[in-house]
Design a protein around this motif. Structure first.
Motif, PDB file in Angstrom:
ATOM      1  N   GLU A   1      31.730  33.979  -9.780  1.00 39.35           N
ATOM      2  CA  GLU A   1      31.151  35.331  -9.607  1.00 39.35           C
ATOM      3  C   GLU A   1      29.961  35.513 -10.559  1.00 39.35           C
TER       4      GLU A   1
ATOM      5  N   ARG B   1      28.212  39.049  -9.616  1.00 34.70           N
ATOM      6  CA  ARG B   1      28.000  39.678  -8.182  1.00 34.70           C
ATOM      7  C   ARG B   1      28.967  40.718  -8.216  1.00 34.70           C
TER       8      ARG B   1
ATOM      9  N   THR C   1      30.790  43.119  -5.650  1.00 36.93           N
ATOM     10  CA  THR C   1      31.043  43.222  -4.099  1.00 36.93           C
ATOM     11  C   THR C   1      32.091  44.635  -3.918  1.00 36.93           C
TER      12      THR C   1
ATOM     13  N   ARG D   1      31.693  41.955   0.410  1.00 34.33           N
ATOM     14  CA  ARG D   1      30.258  42.070   0.545  1.00 34.33           C
ATOM     15  C   ARG D   1      29.579  42.246  -0.545  1.00 34.33           C
ATOM     16  N   ILE D   2      28.402  41.582  -1.179  1.00 37.27           N
ATOM     17  CA  ILE D   2      27.726  41.693  -2.216  1.00 37.27           C
ATOM     18  C   ILE D   2      26.919  42.996  -1.946  1.00 37.27           C
TER      19      ILE D   2
ATOM     20  N   ASN E   1      32.737  49.845  -6.297  1.00 39.67           N
ATOM     21  CA  ASN E   1      32.723  48.497  -6.222  1.00 39.67           C
ATOM     22  C   ASN E   1      32.821  47.814  -7.665  1.00 39.67           C
TER      23      ASN E   1
END
Length: 351
Positions: free
Chosen positions: A155, A181, A183, A188-189, A225
């Motif tokens: 990640e 990252r 998500t 989903r990023i 997120n």
């Protein structure tokens, strides 16, 4: 009256950033959101106004992560102006829509271009352009904080030349950066988090971060997120910082964890529907306590058991650096449910 208010809200949404600059002047733009303390224009960062439409909702919708309140731009006008009667709110909205825009109020074209620069698509491109952590300055940074890179689950990446600007009026600088990252629950990023690093290496004062005003920043769609390490099913540990969660991941390498990146985002973290037990890693400060309380309440309303994990010092990375991995693991063991000790510590650290 209801139809008129709906039409006014729609018109205001076309100029959402201008509304925020006018009514919420104590806030600031952060990526796809305008952040401020609350709808009454209190300084702070717990309230998020969406500046661009997204799958989560249209532009102009807002949520206060500290209280759970939400609404549209008409509510912002009502609260920030201290109005009660909706006729007065409608009148103020019409007055605003008829005002000439100052030079500081961006045109829709500029707003669109800026949003693209901080969009999930731009975040995904930055992550794709970055390289693996192994053998880079990012690995040295993690090791300097006593974090083993194997805990990162892919990640995190490294970008050797990541753009940085302290504000809109300063020149762009280039620094190496750790890229994380962000998500959603479907993997989903939606954004990235950047930690700009000192190219001269790790030091005990700045802990390896670049000598800039704000060496940590996120971009993209962040609300709800997180940076996720492992896939959560029935058990998840959530907290604020990336280093905090990676420290716990070193102690329990197979336990799914999520770094929400701030106290306000932790309070608003979206939880998997399969979740049965949530551990919340506290940061020992006032903002951390509020985040734990807000997330605990939301989790309990969803029928999820919650357990707060407390460090001895300010956060778990400080504990790891001060006391070592064995002591951190021992402290974690007595705070987890017995079945999770067996599942995530005894089995996960058998190597």
């Amino acid at each position: 009256m209801g139809r008129q208010l709906s039409e006014l809200a729609h018109r205001l949404a076309r100029e959402v950033e201008a509304v925020c600059r006018h009514c919420l002047s104590n806030g600031r733009r952060q990526g796809r959101y305008w952040t401020v303390g609350d709808a009454r224009n209190t300084p702070g960062r717990s309230m998020f106004v969406r500046l661009l439409a997204s799958p989560k909702g249209p532009a102009g919708k807002w949520t206060d992560a500290a209280t759970g309140e939400h609404g549209d731009l008409l509510d912002i006008i009502r609260e920030s102006c201290g109005l009660v009667d909706f006729r007065d709110v409608a009148g103020e909205a019409r007055r605003f829509l008829n005002l000439p825009r100052s030079a500081s109020a961006l045109s829709s074209k500029v707003v669109h271009n800026k949003a693209l620069a901080g969009s999930p698509e731009a975040a995904a491109r930055l992550f794709a352009m970055s390289q693996l952590v192994a053998g880079t300055l990012a690995e040295a940074y993690l090791r300097g904080r006593d974090i083993a890179p194997f805990c990162t689950d892919g990640e995190l990446r490294f970008h050797p030349h990541c753009y940085y600007r302290s504000d809109e009026d300063t020149e762009t600088e280039i620094w190496p950066a750790l890229i994380a990252r962000v998500t959603d629950l479907n993997g989903r990023i939606t954004g990235v988090h950047r930690t700009w690093l000192d190219p001269h290496g790790f030091d005990r004062v700045r802990l390896g971060k670049a000598p800039v005003d704000t060496p940590r920043r996120a971009m993209g769609d962040l609300l709800g997120n997180a940076v996720r390490f492992g896939t959560a099913d029935e058990v998840l540990t959530a907290g604020e910082g990336i280093e905090t969660m990676l420290s716990l991941r070193c102690a329990a390498p197979t336990m799914p964890m999520a770094a929400a990146l701030s106290a306000n985002h932790l309070a608003a973290l979206q939880l998997p529907l399969t979740l049965r037990r949530l551990y919340i890693a506290r940061d020992l400060d006032a903002a951390g306590d509020l985040a734990v309380a807000a997330l605990t309440e939301r989790a309990m309303q969803a029928g999820v058991e919650t357990i707060a994990l407390s460090p001895q010092l300010s956060d778990f990375n400080e504990d790891l650096r001060a006391f070592g991995l064995a002591a951190l693991r021992a402290a974690l063991r007595i705070q987890l449910a017995p079945q999770d000790v067996v599942r995530f510590i005894h089995r996960g650290t058998a190597r």
